[in-house]
Structure formats: structure tokens, C-alpha cells
Design an enzyme around this catalytic site. Structure first.
Site, PDB file in Angstrom:
ATOM      1  N   GLU A   1      -1.054   2.277   7.182  1.00 40.31           N
ATOM      2  CA  GLU A   1      -1.174   3.428   6.280  1.00 40.31           C
ATOM      3  C   GLU A   1      -1.864   4.607   6.950  1.00 40.31           C
ATOM      4  O   GLU A   1      -1.532   5.760   6.675  1.00 40.31           O
ATOM      5  CB  GLU A   1      -1.925   3.023   5.009  1.00 40.31           C
ATOM      6  CG  GLU A   1      -1.282   1.882   4.231  1.00 40.31           C
ATOM      7  CD  GLU A   1       0.194   2.094   3.953  1.00 40.31           C
ATOM      8  OE1 GLU A   1       0.604   3.240   3.703  1.00 40.31           O
ATOM      9  OE2 GLU A   1       0.951   1.103   3.989  1.00 40.31           O
TER      10      GLU A   1
ATOM     11  N   ALA B   1       0.855  -1.189   0.000  1.00 41.55           N
ATOM     12  CA  ALA B   1       0.000   0.000   0.000  1.00 41.55           C
ATOM     13  C   ALA B   1       0.887   1.233   0.000  1.00 41.55           C
ATOM     14  O   ALA B   1       2.090   1.159   0.253  1.00 41.55           O
ATOM     15  CB  ALA B   1      -0.925   0.007   1.224  1.00 41.55           C
TER      16      ALA B   1
END
Length: 933
Positions: free
Chosen positions: A356, A320
Site C-alpha cells: 500500500e 487494504a
């Protein structure tokens, strides 16, 4: 340093220049068509700058960027106006650009901005090797002045995974659809638009995207309006961003669908996926909302954007990317399908989202000043996975699995080819190589150790102060230590030049202590010897594959180590900072045993000299619950690591595992069994069948009761389910008849149902792997792989396909991976790694890499995660001198071609360690098995 006085740190600066857009745009329109012939750097056209880092004479304040991708021709055009501030008189504007053609470049001064003057044409000089361009002005730019630089450019949507690139997916009906997406970290924004592509050149961004009506456009900020341009084109305008680094800019043009929710603080959260996978976004949406709310409270800082999008990109190299307000994910890292996603998949998706979202503060709000301190981003995000999931998803039991961060970090850090956490990095290759287990996992481990040392309260408050002080700015490692020291002082610690009185009353400096962990590579070995009521301590650097006769045995490394320990006479956690090579502790009385590194909160290996290990082995046999599960994992791990360093005999480490027949903690059991399994695979790959067969018999005999207790369903806790998954997969791999029979039965039922039967998700990998051993089963799995819309299922099928013992089937997988249609190119590195683990595929994978190196570099950047995975994954299991020589020759050819990567040194050292391990321990292993069967 960026000039801050022009605008607020926490709000986009509303320049009067941008309040009168019509006049500025008329100026820009007036210079269109004035083509520029870019001049490449040469002896005839010297480039005015000779450093890889940009000069600090000009800083960007604001980018007004318009991008138009053509998803039919795979080209894009762009126009940008960069507002710059001049810090030193200069005639050149140096910025980054890679693989872009500049068609126009114009400078407007303050006087030009308020008139109809068309601006001054800038000469463009290129320095491709440095990925830089210089815009030469006919007049000197004056210090203290603001200018506008307008650049028109175009480029090709990249074929790889960096910059502005194309991605594709297939619908249920077999139609291929194209999307365009970005991935800029660390140095790829320059592939999408000319920019000051370094983390400290923060600026505000106004982004416009031109698209066709069937698509949507997403960017960091919410869309504020859409205008029709004619010809079927629309132009989306996005709100001005907060001040941020170029690597966090993001935009995606796609036809995806989303689910939406709103946090308690009013942040709109959306999760996007391709239409056929839209129903797999629900879990991620709930997790993102829950975690975002946690972080806002934990950091005492509101999320600074009005929205947060998470999008599953069909082609994505890493797991990610934390773009501010628009986080991009590999589909397996975001999507969750209850029918095919296992407990391990759920844990993975949740922790990646947690990682994230932590970056929205660590990295986005406060950014490292340069890439040498990337650990401030990645180490913190990895550490915050633990903090956030413990608070929000305690049922996932992530504390147990976080120990893998220690194991991964130590595996790399115990090699001489490791590097310091904070390490010089200049070139794009060197910068990319900083994204490794040292920055991520070791960074997280030393933060956890420091939290345990300071206390959770002090650590959290220090982190909050650090984030608030450096919001919208850049920071260095020392800035973190100073914030923690300030808070320690204010909360009652006695501070003198950042000196804190800690638990045992001794003085230590936070900065001085932590510099020993960030400025030098390696992990310490603490040698412990009990003599009466005295514990003698000694520290050395721990190196695997280095023995007493080697020159590296003696070294000058030492750390300030915050030790913790318990003894046979006290469960109280005692603390002591070891700041010298040797030290001693006086106890009130003699003790039968001592255990250091309580609950494995510290980042160090412990060796118990004298009869220390004998006492521990006896204790584990008699009553293993005297030690916590974390301590038992720590003891098992330390014992086998010490074998690799020649500090402990293999038979003593194997003796320690005998108690595992009585172990009831799943994580401890899996760790101990994992060492036996890894040794078995070494013997199998080397075809040392006499030893591998004996070890297989020992494992199945010793752990048969545990294997037989496993049910073939998805019931139980996360650790119960992961134990079941790993244990039954191993049992089938060892050809345990009851396991094979049950797996074959389930596979036949699934195959007979046309793939519609719902199997236990935790056992899909086991069932598919057994089914893949027949020709009909393998072919059917490959067909189902191409049809499945669940990437969680596709991952399990792909793993199963790589376990085939047929050379031609493994070769077919590699061909499909290179073609990139059935098996996407993003999975090629993982595919080659998996095939190399198969004894029948290890030579196939290795030979393929050697023969197709140039083709692989056409698909992946040289220092990318994929290339490093391919190199390490296809070679690191080698354990013979002939194989070592082959690898050396290949790596030498790469160096001669200019492809110099640090991972090659890691591989050579790993293979050498494997060779020496076998030479030193094979005989002991053979004898131990004979004595214990």
C-alpha cells in the site's frame, strides 16, 4: 487530458474564488430548499450522452465537499461545490452518481460568483444503468470559462463494503459500536458524492466532515480546524489535497485510538484501531515508518503529504486500500499480536503495508489513464513488495515467498480463459474483474524479468524518471517503456528508436519486447533440446489441460523472451533473446545438461526434450546443490505443470521428487511436498481411497525424519517456522500418531487454562484443527472465536472449525457467516472456500451457493473479489463430468439472469483440466506408488 495551465502540477491551486469563501457561501445558502425532481432516462426524456465513459468537454478542478453521516439512522447528507473548466461549449454537465438522491443543483458563472446572484437552477437527468446524471443548464456553458456547480444530496450508508458504508465492532463489554468508512476503488466514489469518477479526472479536494463529539474524523489530509455547529455537532475541516483521482478520496468517522511516530523527513505516521485492539498497532507503525523512509529514498521523490494514517477497519472486503494519506486495512492485514500472530502473519502484515505504501507513488502520484492498465498500479505494488522488504526486512526472506507470485500467475495464465495484462474494460463489472492475479502477480513477474534483463540500476533509474515525469498526472503502459528506454540509452546502451544493445550484443526494442507480454494473454513454453554443442529452441503457448490431439495444441502466439541459462560446463549466466518461433544456440563444447530460466527470474515454462529431464532427475539424486534453491523450485514447478499439459509423464515428475528426502532448503522442500499434498487431496475428495492411502503412506514414510525433527515452538528463521507450521499441520491431517498426540496434549492444556495458555503462534492452526475434531473441542473453539480480540487468532480458529467432519457443524458455520454477527460477513467467502476444501463439506458449500445466490448478491457486488472467491472456491476442485455438468447448468442460469462473469469460464476450464488430469494420470499414479512403497 486535464487542462494543467491553470495551476501547478504539484501544489493545490489557490483560486481567488476560494479566497473569498464568505461570498460564495452566501450564494450557496441562497439556493437551499429549491428542491429538484430528478428525471430518469427514458424515451420521453432522452439522456444527452450514450457512452459509459464520461465526455471530455468539462473537467473538474476542485471539489469543496461537506459530508454529514448520521450513525444512528445510517443516512448521510452532503453538499459539494465543484469548480469546473469548460473545454467545449455545452448545455450539459455529465458526471457519475449512484444510489444518491439529488435535492438541489445550481450553476454559478464567473459573474455570479462576485455578486449576490443566487445562480441558475439545473435540471437533473438520471441514467441509472450507466450510473450517470446530466445537469442541464438553461444557458450554454462557454468554452474556456470556469463555473461552480453546487449540488446537495443525501443517501444511505451502504450495507456492503463499497462506497460510503457502515462498519461495526463489539467492545469487551459486548457493546456494538458503529463507524462509517469509505472504499471507492474502482468505481464507488459515485456512491458517496456526485463526481467525475474516472481516474484521469484528477482534481483537488477540500473535505469537511460533520460528526458528534464522541467520534473523530479522518481524511486524506490533516485536519486544519474544527468548528462547533450546535446541537452537539462538530465540523472538521481538512486541508486541500494534492491533485488526485476520485477513487483515492477517503474519510472515516469512528472512535478509534492511535499510535504516532514521525519519519526522518518529518512525515507524521499514525496507526488507528478500535480501542480494544489499539495495543496491536505497534508493529505496523514501525514498519510503516521504515518503509516510507525507504520509498522516499528509493524513488528520489518525497512523500507529498504531511501525514500518513493507516487504519484497521472492522469490516473490509479486500486486504487494504491505498487512499492517499489514509490507507484502510482489513484488521488481519494491519494488526499484529505477538501472542497469536505467527511468522506467516508477520510476513503478511509487512508485505501488505509495503504494497500500500508503494501505491502512494504507483497509483496515487502517477495514475493509470484508464482501468485497462491497472497493472501499472497493482503489478508495480506487488513487485515493490519484493524490492522494499529485501532492503528493509531481509530477515523475512521474502525473496523465497515471492515465488508464489509466479505460481499464482502461471496457474491462471496457463488457461485459455486468461486475459492480457492490459485488457479492455468498460463496465464496472469488467473493471472489477481486472483486479486479479494477472494484473497483480503476472504484472509483478514481468517487471522482475525486465529488471533482470536491464539490470537493477537501469530499471530503478527508469522508474524514477517515469514517476517524476508523470507526477500528479496519468500514464499509459507505453509511457513506462519509453522512460526505461530513455534511461537505458543515457546510461550507455546504444539506442535507435528505443533499441538497446543488450548483454549478448543482439538488438531488441524494449517496447516491442514488452508488448508481447502485456498485449497478449498466456505464458510461453520454451522447448529445449541439446544436440552436441547446439541447443535447439522452440516456443509455443503453454496451456494446461490441452493435449496433442486438441485443436488448441497448435497456436500462433509468440513472445520476445529474455532467456537465461547455465550449463554443466559453466556457472556463468548466459543470455539470449528468443524473438522467433525457433532458434538455436551454438556452444563452445557439448554439455551434459543445461538449465534455463536461472533463479526463476523469467516468466516462462521450460520443457527439456530428449533425455533432458532424465539428466536433471539423475543430477538431483546425485547432487541437488548443483542447482540453486530457486532453480530447484523452478524445476519442480515446471515438471508438474508439464504433466498438466501432457508434455511430461506423471511418473517422471514424481521421480524428480524422490530426492526431496535429502533437501535442506525449506522453500524447495515445501514446494515439492505441496504437489504431493495436492494430489493426495484430489484422491481424498474423489474418495479414491486405495490411492489416497498409498500416497499417505508414501509421504509419511519418505518425510518421517523431517517431520520428527520439528520442534513445537516458535524458534528459527521465518522459513523454519513456516515449514514447521505447514509440515505439522499436514502430518496431523494425515493422522500421524506422534503429531496427533502432541497436538491433543497442547489443546487439552489450552482448553483447561480457559484459553489463557500461550501456545506457540506458528502451531495454533495445527493445535486448534486437531482439537476441533471432537464435539467439545469444536464448541469451545467457537466460543473462543466470539471472545477473541485478535483477528490473527480468529482466522486460525475459523480454519480449524472448517476442518470438522460433521456436516451439521459445517452447516452451522455457514449460517453464522450469513448472519454476520459471530462470523463477520467479510469472512463468508473465505469460510465457504475453506469448507469446500473439506471432503465432508464440498457438496454442502456448493449446494449452498446454488440455493442462496440471490442472498449472496445482496451482501456482495456481482464482480467483487468475494463473489469471485465464492464461485472459484466452491467449484474449482471438482473433477468429475457430473460435477462439470452441474456447474455448467448453474452458470448458464446466471448468464440468463444477466450475471456474466469471466470467472465462470476460468472455473469450467479448470474443472475440465482436473477431469483430464485424472483420466490421463490416475493409472500412472497408482502404479508409481505401488513401485515406490
Amino acid at each position: 487530458m486535464i487542462i494543467y495551465w491553470l495551476y501547478s502540477l504539484n501544489k493545490p491551486w489557490k483560486s481567488p474564488l476560494r479566497e473569498n469563501k464568505s461570498e460564495t457561501n452566501s450564494v450557496i445558502q441562497g439556493c437551499r430548499g429549491c428542491d429538484i425532481q430528478a428525471v430518469k432516462y427514458s424515451s420521453f426524456h432522452p439522456f444527452p450522452w450514450n457512452s459509459l465513459k464520461l465526455p471530455r468537454v468539462i473537467v473538474p478542478l476542485h471539489y469543496d465537499l461537506c459530508i454529514h453521516p448520521d450513525l444512528s439512522t445510517f443516512h448521510f447528507t452532503g453538499q459539494e461545490t465543484i469548480e469546473i473548466f469548460v473545454r467545449t461549449n455545452t448545455s450539459f454537465i455529465i458526471l457519475h452518481s449512484k444510489d444518491l438522491e439529488i435535492t438541489s443543483s445550481v450553476l454559478l458563472s464567473k459573474d455570479d460568483m462576485w455578486s449576490s446572484t443566487p445562480g441558475k437552477k439545473l435540471q437533473v437527468l438520471e441514467h441509472p444503468a450507466h450510473e450517470q446524471i446530466a445537469l442541464q443548464s438553461p444557458e450554454e456553458l462557454v468554452v474556456g470559462q470556469v463555473y461552480l456547480v453546487t449540488i446537495e444530496f443525501h443517501g444511505k450508508l451502504a450495507d456492503g463494503f463499497d462506497g460510503f458504508y457502515k462498519s461495526s465492532y463489539k467492545t469487551h463489554g459486548g457493546e456494538t459500536r458503529i463507524i462509517a468508512t469509505t472504499d471507492f476503488e474502482p468505481t464507488s466514489a459515485r456512491m458517496a458524492f456526485p463526481c467525475f469518477d474516472e481516474p484521469s479526472f484528477k482534481a483537488n479536494f477540500s473535505i469537511k466532515i460533520r460528526r458528534e463529539k464522541q467520534h473523530i474524523a479522518l481524511s486524506n489530509m490533516p485536519k486544519i480546524k474544527t468548528t462547533e455547529l450546535g446541537g452537539g455537532l462538530l465540523e472538521d475541516h481538512f486541508d486541500v489535497t494534492v491533485k488526485m483521482s476520485t477513487y483515492l478520496v477517503a474519510y472515516v468517522i469512528c472512535d478509534f485510538k492511535s499510535l504516532e511516530a514521525t519519519t526522518s523527513s518529518g512525515i507524521k505516521v499514525s496507526v488507528y484501531a478500535s480501542p480494544d485492539k489499539w495495543d496491536q498497532t505497534r508493529y505496523a507503525l514501525n514498519a510503516a515508518v521504515k518503509l516510507l523512509e525507504f520509498y522516499e529514498k528509493h524513488f528520489d521523490i518525497s512523500f507529498p503529504l504531511p501525514k500518513l494514517d493507516l487504519i484497521a477497519v472492522p469490516d473490509f472486503q479486500s486486504g487494504a486500500m491505498e487512499n492517499w494519506g489514509l490507507i484502510t486495512y482489513r484488521e488481519t492485514s494491519l494488526l499484529y499480536d505477538p501472542k497469536t500472530s505467527s511468522a506467516a502473519d508477520k510476513l503478511w502484515v509487512t508485505k501488505v503495508i509495503a504494497h500500500e505504501l508503494a501505491h502512494q507513488w504507483f497509483g496515487n502520484l502517477v495514475t493509470m489513464e484508464w482501468w485497462n492498465d491497472i497493472w501499472l498500479n497493482e503489478g508495480f505494488a506487488r513487485f515493490m513488495e519484493l524490492v522494499s522488504l529485501n532492503a528493509t526486512y531481509p530477515e523475512l526472506q521474502y525473496e523465497d515467498f515471492f515465488m508464489n507470485a509466479y505460481f499464482g500467475a502461471i496457474a491462471r495464465d496457463s488457461l485459455n480463459s486468461s486475459h492480457p495484462i492490459s485488457n479492455p474494460a468498460e463496465t464496472p463489472i469488467q473493471i472489477n474483474e481486472m483486479f486479479d492475479t494477472v494484473s497483480y502477480d503476472k504484472g509483478a513477474c514481468i517487471l522482475k524479468m525486465l529488471q533482470d534483463f536491464l539490470s537493477k540500476q537501469v530499471f530503478q533509474k527508469g522508474v524514477i524518471q517515469y514517476l517524476k515525469k508523470y507526477s500528479y498526472r496519468n500514464a499509459k503502459t507505453d509511457d513506462l517503456w519509453n522512460s526505461l528506454a530513455d534511461v537505458s540509452s543515457s546510461l550507455g546502451g546504444i539506442m535507435l528508436c528505443c533499441t538497446l544493445i543488450i548483454h549478448d550484443g543482439s538488438l531488441t526494442e524494449i517496447k516491442e519486447m514488452m508488448n508481447t507480454w502485456t498485449h497478449q494473454k498466456g505464458i510461453p513454453l520454451v522447448l529445449v533440446k541439446c544436440e552436441g554443442n547446439t541447443i535447439k529452441l522452440r516456443q509455443e503457448r503453454f496451456l494446461k489441460g490441452v493435449f496433442e490431439e486438441d485443436p488448441e495444441w497448435a497456436n500462433l502466439y509468440f513472445w520476445h523472451i529474455p532467456l537465461t541459462y547455465i550449463t554443466s560446463s559453466s556457472n556463468t549466466v548466459h543470455r539470449h533473446v528468443l524473438k522467433t518461433k525457433t532458434d538455436s544456440l551454438k556452444l563452445k563444447e557439448g554439455v551434459a545438461w543445461v538449465k534455463f530460466n536461472v533463479d526463476m527470474n523469467g516468466y516462462y515454462i521450460v520443457h527439456y526434450e530428449g533425455n533432458g529431464w532424465d539428466n536433471i532427475i539423475t543430477l538431483l539424486d546425485q547432487n541437488h546443490t548443483l542447482f540453486s534453491p530457486q532453480d530447484r523450485v523452478n524445476l519442480i514447478h515446471n515438471a508438474f505443470e508439464l504433466v498438466s499439459a501432457g508434455r511430461l509423464s506423471l511418473d517422471r515428475a514424481l521421480d524428480l521428487t524422490r530426492y526431496l528426502q535429502h533437501e535442506t532448503n525449506n522453500i524447495v522442500f515445501l514446494k515439492g511436498l505441496g504437489y504431493l499434498e495436492s494430489i493426495y487431496h484430489v484422491m481424498e475428495r474423489r474418495n479414491i481411497s486405495s490411492v489416497s492411502e498409498h500416497l499417505k503412506k508414501y509421504i509419511l514414510r519418505s518425510f518421517k525424519p523431517v517431520i520428527d525433527r520439528q520442534t513445537w515452538n516458535d524458534e528459527g528463521s521465518v522459513s523454519d517456522r513456516m515449514l514447521r507450521s505447514d509440515l505439522l499441520l499436514l502430518a496431523c491431517d494425515l493422522r500421524y500418531s506422534p503429531c496427533l498426540q502432541k497436538a491433543n496434549e497442547l489443546f487439552s492444556q489450552w482448553m483447561g487454562s480457559g484459553g489463557n495458555l500461550d501456545l506457540p503462534t506458528d502451531l495454533l492452526k495445527t493445535v486448534y484443527s486437531v482439537g476441533a475434531q471432537t464435539g467439545a473441542g469444536w464448541n469451545y473453539l467457537l466460543k473462543q472465536y466470539s471472545l477473541s480480540v485478535s483477528d490473527a487468532e480468529k482466522n486460525k480458529i475459523l480454519y480449524a472449525l472448517t476442518t470438522s467432519r460433521h456436516h451439521e457443524k459445517l452447516a452451522k458455520l455457514i449460517t453464522l457467516g450469513m448472519e454476520g454477527e459471530v462470523i463477520k460477513t467479510q469472512n463468508l467467502a473465505i469460510l465457504l472456500h475453506a469448507i469446500a476444501r473439506n471432503p465432508e463439506g464440498q457438496r454442502l458449500a456448493w449446494n449452498f451457493v446454488r440455493e442462496n445466490w440471490k442472498k449472496l448478491l445482496e451482501k456482495f457486488e456481482l464482480a467483487s473479489f468475494s463473489i469471485r472467491t465464492i464461485i472459484f472456491g466452491t467449484t474449482s476442485h471438482f473433477s468429475s463430468r457430473d460435477e462439470l455438468e452441474e456447474v455448467k447448468i448453474f452458470f448458464k442460469s446466471l448468464n440468463n439472469q444477466g450475471s456474466q462473469l469471466k470467472i465462470t469460464r476460468v472455473v469450467l476450464e479448470t474443472i475440465t483440466k482436473n477431469i483430464r488430469w485424472l483420466e490421463k494420470n490416475l493409472s500412472s499414479l497408482r502404479n508409481w506408488l505401488l513401485n515406490n512403497l
